[in-house]
Motif scaffolding. Structure first.
Motif, PDB file in Angstrom:
ATOM      1  N   ASN A   1     -85.459  -3.046  54.840  1.00  0.00           N
ATOM      2  CA  ASN A   1     -85.208  -2.473  53.606  1.00  0.00           C
ATOM      3  C   ASN A   1     -86.253  -2.148  52.857  1.00  0.00           C
ATOM      4  OD1 ASN A   1     -82.088  -2.902  53.129  1.00  0.00           O
ATOM      5  ND2 ASN A   1     -82.849  -4.794  54.161  1.00  0.00           N
ATOM      6  N   LEU A   2     -86.410  -0.744  52.387  1.00  0.00           N
ATOM      7  CA  LEU A   2     -87.648  -0.548  51.686  1.00  0.00           C
ATOM      8  C   LEU A   2     -87.455   0.712  50.876  1.00  0.00           C
ATOM      9  CD1 LEU A   2     -90.986  -0.708  51.887  1.00  0.00           C
ATOM     10  CD2 LEU A   2     -90.834   0.647  53.818  1.00  0.00           C
ATOM     11  N   ALA A   3     -88.265   1.119  49.833  1.00  0.00           N
ATOM     12  CA  ALA A   3     -88.151   2.449  49.122  1.00  0.00           C
ATOM     13  C   ALA A   3     -89.565   2.735  48.821  1.00  0.00           C
ATOM     14  CB  ALA A   3     -87.454   1.759  47.828  1.00  0.00           C
ATOM     15  N   VAL A   4     -89.401   4.160  49.082  1.00  0.00           N
ATOM     16  CA  VAL A   4     -90.995   4.757  48.640  1.00  0.00           C
ATOM     17  C   VAL A   4     -90.509   5.685  47.256  1.00  0.00           C
ATOM     18  CG1 VAL A   4     -92.594   6.273  49.270  1.00  0.00           C
ATOM     19  CG2 VAL A   4     -91.818   4.828  50.797  1.00  0.00           C
ATOM     20  N   ASN A   5     -91.491   5.241  46.324  1.00  0.00           N
ATOM     21  CA  ASN A   5     -90.957   6.105  45.194  1.00  0.00           C
ATOM     22  C   ASN A   5     -91.836   7.388  45.134  1.00  0.00           C
ATOM     23  OD1 ASN A   5     -89.401   3.869  43.996  1.00  0.00           O
ATOM     24  ND2 ASN A   5     -91.303   2.918  43.273  1.00  0.00           N
ATOM     25  N   LYS A   6     -91.383   8.299  44.089  1.00  0.00           N
ATOM     26  CA  LYS A   6     -91.926   9.787  43.917  1.00  0.00           C
ATOM     27  C   LYS A   6     -93.386   9.433  43.252  1.00  0.00           C
ATOM     28  CE  LYS A   6     -87.640  12.281  43.541  1.00  0.00           C
ATOM     29  NZ  LYS A   6     -86.783  13.197  42.507  1.00  0.00           N
ATOM     30  N   GLY A   7     -94.526  10.120  43.832  1.00  0.00           N
ATOM     31  CA  GLY A   7     -95.626   9.789  43.240  1.00  0.00           C
ATOM     32  C   GLY A   7     -96.442   8.653  43.231  1.00  0.00           C
ATOM     33  N   GLU A   8     -95.857   8.024  44.571  1.00  0.00           N
ATOM     34  CA  GLU A   8     -96.656   6.754  44.656  1.00  0.00           C
ATOM     35  C   GLU A   8     -97.206   6.752  46.437  1.00  0.00           C
ATOM     36  OE1 GLU A   8     -95.250   2.812  45.034  1.00  0.00           O
ATOM     37  OE2 GLU A   8     -93.393   3.314  46.402  1.00  0.00           O
ATOM     38  N   ILE A   9     -98.242   6.105  46.589  1.00  0.00           N
ATOM     39  CA  ILE A   9     -98.743   5.954  47.937  1.00  0.00           C
ATOM     40  C   ILE A   9     -98.379   4.524  48.210  1.00  0.00           C
ATOM     41  CG2 ILE A   9    -100.793   5.845  49.414  1.00  0.00           C
ATOM     42  CD1 ILE A   9    -102.236   7.824  47.503  1.00  0.00           C
TER      43      ILE A   9
END
Length: 325
Positions: free
Chosen positions: A105-113
């Motif tokens: 379970n993981l989320a990558v946000n807009k504008g992040e590394i």
């Protein structure tokens, strides 16, 4: 470059044994911690010229980096804080073939590394391949911008704005016998042809623009990619996907086997993409890179996320503790 930590330590012990027997050793490496550990004297080359020399007592990572890139070490990573955007990628109870009983379970946000850390065999590359549609998702859901991605469809992933820079650039990221221009144009062929053969004029213009923006060192955009250095080859893999204006960029070991100057260029491009709102999932085994570039770091072990560290929590000890359980 592909040795584990224990194997690297054994190699350095062998080199010390040779030195004790009077053997002269020329040790060429991008891994500056190893250079610090083993070298009696360091000579730095930049763009084919001698950029300086350090003797015992002077050998320090910051000095070496400054000579290699031509500016101070503290400006190497240049990490910038980004306001947390909405999730661009969500993994909901995802299992891959490597770890079918695990759940990610993981989320990558807009504008992040978002850095993804873990020991070799933790399942990071398999997860990247599953997100991109190369390998199947055994169970769970990959969601992009709130809408599930079709399972095992690379074409659908690319059409939705997902791009993958693979770990093996020569075997999976490039056609080595093709020219620089042809490699950069490959994902964009539909935009370069209109019911006719690919426009060589537009293909060349796209390549010239990428060469200028990424600082790719090449005699001609018609030169074969095989003739270029590892760093310039990696920039070409980047360039071909940048032309697609990605929403989510997955980079697997983005600076493995490339020189310090090329690393700095890759970091600059990744930061610029994050500034523009692109979500970036960066898989890396380089602790300095993870800490220096990532907005956050998720740590993986046996196919599952064991923890996520915020920017102010990032230390080698914290990452390794989560990686080994």
């Amino acid at each position: 470059s592909s040795l584990t930590l224990s194997e690297t330590n054994r190699l350095l012990a062998v080199i010390r044994g040779l030195k004790a027997r009077g053997v002269a050793v020329l040790f060429i490496s991008h891994r500056l911690a190893e250079v610090e550990a083993i070298a009696d004297r360091v000579v730095v080359l930049r763009d084919g010229r001698n950029a300086g020399e350090l003797r015992a007592g002077e050998i320090e990572r910051g000095r070496m980096v400054a000579m290699m890139i031509g500016r101070e070490h503290n400006r190497f990573y240049e990490k910038r804080a980004h306001a947390a955007g909405e999730p661009i990628l969500e993994l909901r109870n995802v299992s891959t073939g490597a770890f079918p009983d695990a759940r990610t379970n993981l989320a990558v946000n807009k504008g992040e590394i978002l850095g993804l850390a873990g020991l070799i065999g933790a399942g990071r590359t398999e997860l990247a391949r599953a997100i991109f549609g190369i390998d199947p998702v055994v169970r769970g859901e990959v969601v992009l911008d709130g809408v599930p991605l079709p399972a095992q469809s690379v074409a659908a992933a690319i059409a939705r704005g997902v791009c993958l820079i693979p770990e093996d650039r020569k075997g999976q990221g490039l056609h080595l016998d093709f020219s620089v221009a042809m490699n950069i144009a490959l994902p964009s062929l539909r935009r370069l042809s209109w019911a006719s053969p690919v426009s060589r004029l537009h293909e060349g213009a796209m390549a010239e623009d990428a060469v200028g923006r990424l600082g790719i060192k090449v005699a001609s955009v018609r030169s074969p990619v095989a003739e270029l250095s590892g760093g310039n080859q990696q920039k070409i893999v980047l360039a071909k996907w940048l032309a697609m204006a990605p929403k989510l960029l997955i980079v697997d070991e983005p600076t493995r086997g490339i020189d310090i100057g090329s690393k700095a260029e890759v970091y600059r491009v990744l930061q610029a993409l994050a500034d523009a709102g692109v979500g970036i999932l960066m898989i890396s085994s380089d602790m300095e890179e993870l800490i220096g570039v990532s907005s956050r770091v998720a740590v993986m072990r046996r196919g599952e996320i064991t923890g996520i560290l915020a920017a102010d929590q990032l230390t080698e000890h914290a990452i390794l503790s989560l990686a080994v359980g």
